[in-house]
Design an enzyme around this catalytic site. Structure first.
Site, PDB file in Angstrom:
ATOM      1  N   ASP A 134      25.621  54.052  50.954  1.00 48.31           N
ATOM      2  CA  ASP A 134      25.742  53.547  49.584  1.00 48.31           C
ATOM      3  C   ASP A 134      25.728  54.728  48.599  1.00 48.31           C
ATOM      4  OD1 ASP A 134      25.811  51.843  47.430  1.00 48.31           O
ATOM      5  OD2 ASP A 134      24.101  50.641  48.055  1.00 48.31           O
ATOM      6  N   ASP A 135      26.603  54.681  47.598  1.00 52.67           N
ATOM      7  CA  ASP A 135      26.579  55.686  46.519  1.00 52.67           C
ATOM      8  C   ASP A 135      26.801  57.107  47.023  1.00 52.67           C
ATOM      9  OD1 ASP A 135      25.888  53.481  45.024  1.00 52.67           O
ATOM     10  OD2 ASP A 135      24.190  54.412  44.026  1.00 52.67           O
TER      11      ASP A 135
ATOM     12  N   ASP B  35      30.805  53.056  49.419  1.00 50.43           N
ATOM     13  CA  ASP B  35      31.424  52.127  48.468  1.00 50.43           C
ATOM     14  C   ASP B  35      31.935  52.817  47.208  1.00 50.43           C
ATOM     15  OD1 ASP B  35      28.853  52.665  47.643  1.00 50.43           O
ATOM     16  OD2 ASP B  35      28.232  50.566  47.452  1.00 50.43           O
ATOM     17  N   HIS B  36      31.522  54.040  46.952  1.00 50.15           N
ATOM     18  CA  HIS B  36      32.030  54.806  45.802  1.00 50.15           C
ATOM     19  C   HIS B  36      31.313  56.152  45.772  1.00 50.15           C
ATOM     20  CE1 HIS B  36      28.299  53.344  44.114  1.00 50.15           C
ATOM     21  NE2 HIS B  36      28.731  52.097  44.252  1.00 50.15           N
TER      22      HIS B  36
ATOM     23  N   HIS C 278      27.702  43.262  48.997  1.00 48.42           N
ATOM     24  CA  HIS C 278      26.598  43.286  48.047  1.00 48.42           C
ATOM     25  C   HIS C 278      25.808  41.998  48.226  1.00 48.42           C
ATOM     26  CE1 HIS C 278      24.524  45.023  44.658  1.00 48.42           C
ATOM     27  NE2 HIS C 278      24.469  43.832  44.097  1.00 48.42           N
TER      28      HIS C 278
ATOM     29  N   CYS D  89      29.047  48.763  43.357  1.00 52.66           N
ATOM     30  CA  CYS D  89      28.875  48.217  44.705  1.00 52.66           C
ATOM     31  C   CYS D  89      29.623  46.907  44.954  1.00 52.66           C
ATOM     32  CB  CYS D  89      27.391  48.006  44.998  1.00 52.66           C
ATOM     33  SG  CYS D  89      26.366  49.480  44.812  1.00 52.66           S
TER      34      CYS D  89
END
Length: 513
Positions: free
Chosen positions: A30-31, A327-328, A131, A77
């Site tokens: 994540d992130d 996700d990013h 999510h 997300c």
């Protein structure tokens, strides 16, 4: 006896007529910005730390296709995961926030694991894949998994760690604390290893293939990690970003106010930082947060390594496609911004690595422009499943289709041309008088171009290109950190006009032949 006979006959049939299918291990963090050593480019580092400790991901990269220019479709997300898990873009899923469920607002779309389930795979998930909460129907999109028991969340993450450190943006866990209460991502890893051991016997015999999705929560805030990983990031090596200021001539719509970190953690909230761009944060605080982020990445790397080691120990390496991504990206005070919620390079770009036995054994380092909408069709093709059609313009009633393209051709032949442009977007709510403004952004090899336009919501979900509020143009050949908006510079007028035309034509016009 009947079961043994069935197994025997299945094996005979498979030996005589079947080409064994590959399992899929789908791992997302994540992130995660491209902050791993394998993606560090000395000539153009994009603000990356120059001494990341990620030995397991580095080893994985040696036998994988590493896409160094992979972009998500929205840097937050819920929308991003709804997008790549369905192979469709936000204007098709209609998910732009952390609450809406794509099946409710977009359509009853077939997700990646659901498609594999329909093809006879056992599908199971754990951790953060979709999510959570209402964004996945309140049940982690139950229909995607083989049965009710095949989705696992971390009990300690919810019941202990989030309560203990919810007031702090980062925290170090010592060995005693870790042994008493395993961190959430450790529990996810343990469950992944236990699941691999359960699935291995039938998978190796070719009786049942699996699609297993593993979602790490880190390096999402709060950064809670074992203290042993700080040794790889001595305090004296921590650096400030070179651009802790907003881009010159940045339009107001490009800014997001840092609300996620300012309002979510008491140690930050009590400082009373302004939401305005160019707000100065103390250097020691910035460096501490950056150090904690890096340590969290290294912790995820170690957990990834444990799963890969178990895959090898079970003899599944050559039978399993493995994808690692996120996700990013993430902002660590570049442009005085934190977290994501923008269309900037550092927020929309994230690692994407795929190991496909027999395809990437010698390693592939690709600078093709790729999108996370490409993941779905890529995994389907690598697994030898029926290919997905390109979605029609109105695909609300089409269960399985894609708005991306398979990356397998460029994995097999990196000299093939890829996409000339990739697309992403981010909304801004401007109140009842103006409504929603959407920032539609496009990345080419050289430029990032963005137009902030009026967004036509329900039932159209389309941009109104005639109501243009602002535009951004960044030239990566001379400004890779996007520090100067050149949209108003006369020397770029013809370039801007062409980029605008391409942006309006959209992703369909950019599909490779």
């Amino acid at each position: 006896m009947r079961q043994l006979t069935y197994i025997f006959l299945t094996l005979v049939i498979c030996v005589l007529s079947c080409e064994s299918r590959k399992n899929v291990l789908f791992i997302v963090s994540d992130d995660l910005r491209p902050e791993i050593a394998a993606m560090y480019d000395k000539g153009n580092p994009y603000q990356m730390h120059d001494k990341m400790y990620t030995p397991h991901l580095d080893a994985f990269a040696e036998r994988s296709a590493v896409f160094r220019k992979a972009y998500v479709q929205q840097a937050i997300c819920g929308p991003s995961r709804a997008s790549f898990m369905t192979g469709r873009r936000p204007d098709t899923t209609h998910v732009y926030n952390l609450d809406d469920y794509f099946r409710t607002v977009g359509g009853d779309f077939t997700t990646i694991p659901q498609y594999f389930k329909q093809q006879g795979y056992r599908t199971l998930g754990m951790g953060k894949i979709f999510h959570g909460g209402s964004a996945s129907g309140g049940n982690y999109d139950k229909v995607s998994w083989s049965d009710d028991e095949e989705f696992f969340t971390s009990p300690s993450d919810k019941k202990y760690w989030r309560k203990r450190f919810k007031m702090r943006s980062w925290a170090v866990v010592n060995k005693t604390m870790e042994e008493e209460h395993p961190l959430g991502d450790q529990e996810i890893t343990d469950h992944a290893i236990k699941s691999l051991r359960r699935l291995a016997p039938t998978a190796k015999l070719g009786l049942e293939n699996f699609f297993m999705a593993v979602g790490f929560r880190l390096p999402h805030l709060p950064f809670v990690f074992p203290g042993r990983f700080l040794k790889y990031y001595p305090k004296e090596t921590m650096k400030m970003p070179s651009n802790p200021y907003a881009p010159k001539d940045m339009p107001e719509y490009a800014w997001h106010g840092n609300g996620e970190i300012r309002n979510g953690y008491a140690d930050i909230t009590l400082r009373g930082f302004s939401k305005e761009p160019n707000t100065k944060w103390p250097e020691y605080l910035v460096k501490n947060l950056r150090r904690a982020y890096y340590a969290s990445v290294s912790y995820v790397d170690s957990l990834f390594g444990k799963i890969m080691a178990e895959l090898d120990r079970l003899g599944l390496r050559d039978d399993t496609i493995v994808m690692f991504g996120s996700d990013h990206g993430y902002e660590l005070y570049e442009h005085s911004a934190w977290c994501k919620h923008t269309n900037f390079e550092i927020a929309t770009r994230t690692p994407l690595m795929i190991r496909a036995p027999g395809v990437t054994d010698k390693g592939v380092m690709s600078d093709h422009l790729v999108e996370y909408t490409d993941v779905y069709s890529t995994l389907v093709e690598l697994a030898g499943l029926p290919a997905l059609p390109t979605c029609p313009k109105d695909s609300s009633k089409v269960k399985a289709c894609t708005e991306g393209t398979s990356l397998v051709p460029v994995m097999k032949n990196p000299n093939l041309p890829g996409k000339q442009s990739v697309f992403m977007q981010y909304p801004r709510n401007r109140g009842p008088r103006i409504g929603t403004i959407m920032g539609y952004s496009m990345r080419t090899e050289r430029y990032r171009y963005t137009e902030w336009v009026k967004f036509n919501g329900k039932p159209d979900f389309t941009p109104n290109w005639f109501l243009l509020f602002a535009s951004e143009l960044y030239d990566h050949y001379v400004d890779p950190d996007e520090n100067v908006n050149r949209a108003g510079v006369q020397a770029y007028a013809s370039v801007k006009a062409q980029l605008s035309k391409t942006l309006h034509a959209g992703w369909r016009a950019q599909l490779p032949s």
